[in-house]
Design a protein around this motif. Sequence first.
Motif, PDB file in Angstrom:
ATOM      1  N   GLN A  73       0.849  -1.243  -0.091  1.00  0.00           N
ATOM      2  CA  GLN A  73       0.007   0.072  -0.095  1.00  0.00           C
ATOM      3  C   GLN A  73       0.926   1.421   0.059  1.00  0.00           C
ATOM      4  N   THR A  74       1.911   1.301   0.866  1.00  0.00           N
ATOM      5  CA  THR A  74       2.980   2.475   0.908  1.00  0.00           C
ATOM      6  C   THR A  74       3.494   2.462  -0.478  1.00  0.00           C
ATOM      7  N   ARG A  75       4.044   1.584  -1.023  1.00  0.00           N
ATOM      8  CA  ARG A  75       4.410   1.512  -2.290  1.00  0.00           C
ATOM      9  C   ARG A  75       3.769   2.313  -3.428  1.00  0.00           C
ATOM     10  N   GLN A  76       2.410   1.650  -3.295  1.00  0.00           N
ATOM     11  CA  GLN A  76       1.356   2.110  -4.353  1.00  0.00           C
ATOM     12  C   GLN A  76       1.418   3.687  -4.252  1.00  0.00           C
ATOM     13  N   ARG A  77       1.374   4.210  -3.121  1.00  0.00           N
ATOM     14  CA  ARG A  77       1.270   5.423  -2.641  1.00  0.00           C
ATOM     15  C   ARG A  77       2.474   6.167  -3.163  1.00  0.00           C
ATOM     16  N   MET A  78       3.638   5.912  -2.875  1.00  0.00           N
ATOM     17  CA  MET A  78       4.870   6.607  -3.278  1.00  0.00           C
ATOM     18  C   MET A  78       4.855   6.620  -4.797  1.00  0.00           C
ATOM     19  N   ASP A  79       4.674   5.395  -5.399  1.00  0.00           N
ATOM     20  CA  ASP A  79       4.595   5.228  -6.888  1.00  0.00           C
ATOM     21  C   ASP A  79       3.783   6.539  -7.592  1.00  0.00           C
ATOM     22  N   ARG A  80       2.587   6.647  -6.869  1.00  0.00           N
ATOM     23  CA  ARG A  80       1.616   7.733  -7.384  1.00  0.00           C
ATOM     24  C   ARG A  80       2.214   9.011  -7.365  1.00  0.00           C
ATOM     25  N   LEU A  81       2.728   9.121  -6.202  1.00  0.00           N
ATOM     26  CA  LEU A  81       3.385  10.528  -5.919  1.00  0.00           C
ATOM     27  C   LEU A  81       4.553  10.553  -6.816  1.00  0.00           C
ATOM     28  N   TYR A  82       5.423   9.757  -7.115  1.00  0.00           N
ATOM     29  CA  TYR A  82       6.685   9.948  -7.871  1.00  0.00           C
ATOM     30  C   TYR A  82       5.711  10.233  -9.470  1.00  0.00           C
ATOM     31  N   MET A  83       4.961   9.492  -9.635  1.00  0.00           N
ATOM     32  CA  MET A  83       4.366   9.686 -11.069  1.00  0.00           C
ATOM     33  C   MET A  83       3.791  11.295 -11.430  1.00  0.00           C
ATOM     34  N   ALA A  84       3.353  11.845 -10.161  1.00  0.00           N
ATOM     35  CA  ALA A  84       2.487  13.051 -10.098  1.00  0.00           C
ATOM     36  C   ALA A  84       3.806  14.241 -10.177  1.00  0.00           C
ATOM     37  N   ILE A  85       4.780  13.895  -9.705  1.00  0.00           N
ATOM     38  CA  ILE A  85       5.826  14.858  -9.627  1.00  0.00           C
ATOM     39  C   ILE A  85       6.688  14.654 -11.031  1.00  0.00           C
ATOM     40  N   ARG A  86       7.120  13.506 -11.640  1.00  0.00           N
ATOM     41  CA  ARG A  86       8.085  13.354 -12.354  1.00  0.00           C
ATOM     42  C   ARG A  86       7.162  13.052 -13.886  1.00  0.00           C
ATOM     43  N   LYS A  87       5.968  13.000 -13.877  1.00  0.00           N
ATOM     44  CA  LYS A  87       5.211  12.759 -14.886  1.00  0.00           C
ATOM     45  C   LYS A  87       5.675  11.609 -15.891  1.00  0.00           C
ATOM     46  N   VAL A  88       6.324  10.698 -15.263  1.00  0.00           N
ATOM     47  CA  VAL A  88       6.455   9.141 -15.830  1.00  0.00           C
ATOM     48  C   VAL A  88       6.244   8.175 -14.964  1.00  0.00           C
ATOM     49  N   PRO A  89       6.195   6.908 -15.367  1.00  0.00           N
ATOM     50  CA  PRO A  89       6.053   5.743 -14.626  1.00  0.00           C
ATOM     51  C   PRO A  89       7.227   5.499 -13.785  1.00  0.00           C
ATOM     52  N   PRO A  90       7.040   4.848 -12.718  1.00  0.00           N
ATOM     53  CA  PRO A  90       8.105   4.240 -11.716  1.00  0.00           C
ATOM     54  C   PRO A  90       9.279   3.599 -12.595  1.00  0.00           C
ATOM     55  N   PRO A  91      10.552   3.813 -11.988  1.00  0.00           N
ATOM     56  CA  PRO A  91      11.696   3.317 -12.842  1.00  0.00           C
ATOM     57  C   PRO A  91      11.754   1.870 -13.179  1.00  0.00           C
ATOM     58  N   ASP A  92      10.867   0.674 -12.212  1.00  0.00           N
ATOM     59  CA  ASP A  92      10.808  -0.654 -12.166  1.00  0.00           C
ATOM     60  C   ASP A  92       9.905  -0.703 -13.449  1.00  0.00           C
ATOM     61  N   VAL A  93       8.850   0.169 -13.695  1.00  0.00           N
ATOM     62  CA  VAL A  93       7.837  -0.085 -14.778  1.00  0.00           C
ATOM     63  C   VAL A  93       8.658   0.444 -15.999  1.00  0.00           C
ATOM     64  N   CYS A  94       9.200   1.298 -16.196  1.00  0.00           N
ATOM     65  CA  CYS A  94       9.992   1.749 -17.560  1.00  0.00           C
ATOM     66  C   CYS A  94      11.065   0.863 -17.782  1.00  0.00           C
ATOM     67  N   ARG A  95      11.528   0.100 -16.909  1.00  0.00           N
ATOM     68  CA  ARG A  95      12.555  -0.938 -17.076  1.00  0.00           C
ATOM     69  C   ARG A  95      11.886  -2.098 -17.864  1.00  0.00           C
ATOM     70  N   THR A  96      10.607  -2.403 -17.388  1.00  0.00           N
ATOM     71  CA  THR A  96      10.091  -3.633 -17.730  1.00  0.00           C
ATOM     72  C   THR A  96       9.565  -3.415 -19.289  1.00  0.00           C
ATOM     73  N   ILE A  97       9.037  -2.097 -19.371  1.00  0.00           N
ATOM     74  CA  ILE A  97       8.429  -1.635 -20.807  1.00  0.00           C
ATOM     75  C   ILE A  97       9.768  -1.587 -21.807  1.00  0.00           C
ATOM     76  N   THR A  98      11.141  -1.106 -21.254  1.00  0.00           N
ATOM     77  CA  THR A  98      12.094  -1.043 -22.093  1.00  0.00           C
ATOM     78  C   THR A  98      12.708  -2.639 -22.644  1.00  0.00           C
ATOM     79  N   GLN A  99      12.377  -3.593 -21.468  1.00  0.00           N
ATOM     80  CA  GLN A  99      12.682  -5.011 -21.884  1.00  0.00           C
ATOM     81  C   GLN A  99      11.943  -5.554 -22.900  1.00  0.00           C
TER      82      GLN A  99
END
Length: 140
Positions: A73-99
């Motif tokens: 639950q905390t990770r999901q909240r942190m990810d949503r905040l990170y996305m709101a700030i940076r306007k990109v998905p979290p790094p692990d999601v970007c890595r998965t898309i790249t792979q």
Amino acid sequence: MPRKVAADKTTERSKKNLGALIVRCRGTDMSQRQLAKAVELAPSNMKYIEDGVNAPTAEVYDKLIKELKPDLQTRQRMDRLYMAIRKVPPPDVCRTITQNKDLVDAIRKLENCNLTPDQMKSVDTLFASFQENREGEPIK
């Protein structure tokens, strides 16, 4: 001096909330200096992140998540905040898309669409089957 626009205020609030979550995850067992060292960041930069002045870069955010190991639950909240700030998905999601480069075309089919709760359940079930495959469990 011009007033800040609403989007800037939202970003500032998100940075403060993300910083507070990082502090909460760090808890009392780890000092700010210890966390900074663990994620290879200057202590002053870690202070700025925890105070909500700065936001972590993708590299630092990835290291913070690995070091802090927040609950789901905390990770999901942190990810949503990170996305709101940076306007990109979290790094692990970007890595998965790249792979999985073909995933880009599949995701593009969602452009201008909002998935319904039932569609999200279907996507979640599909993605969970990939996890089972990776772990060597039989695929149903």
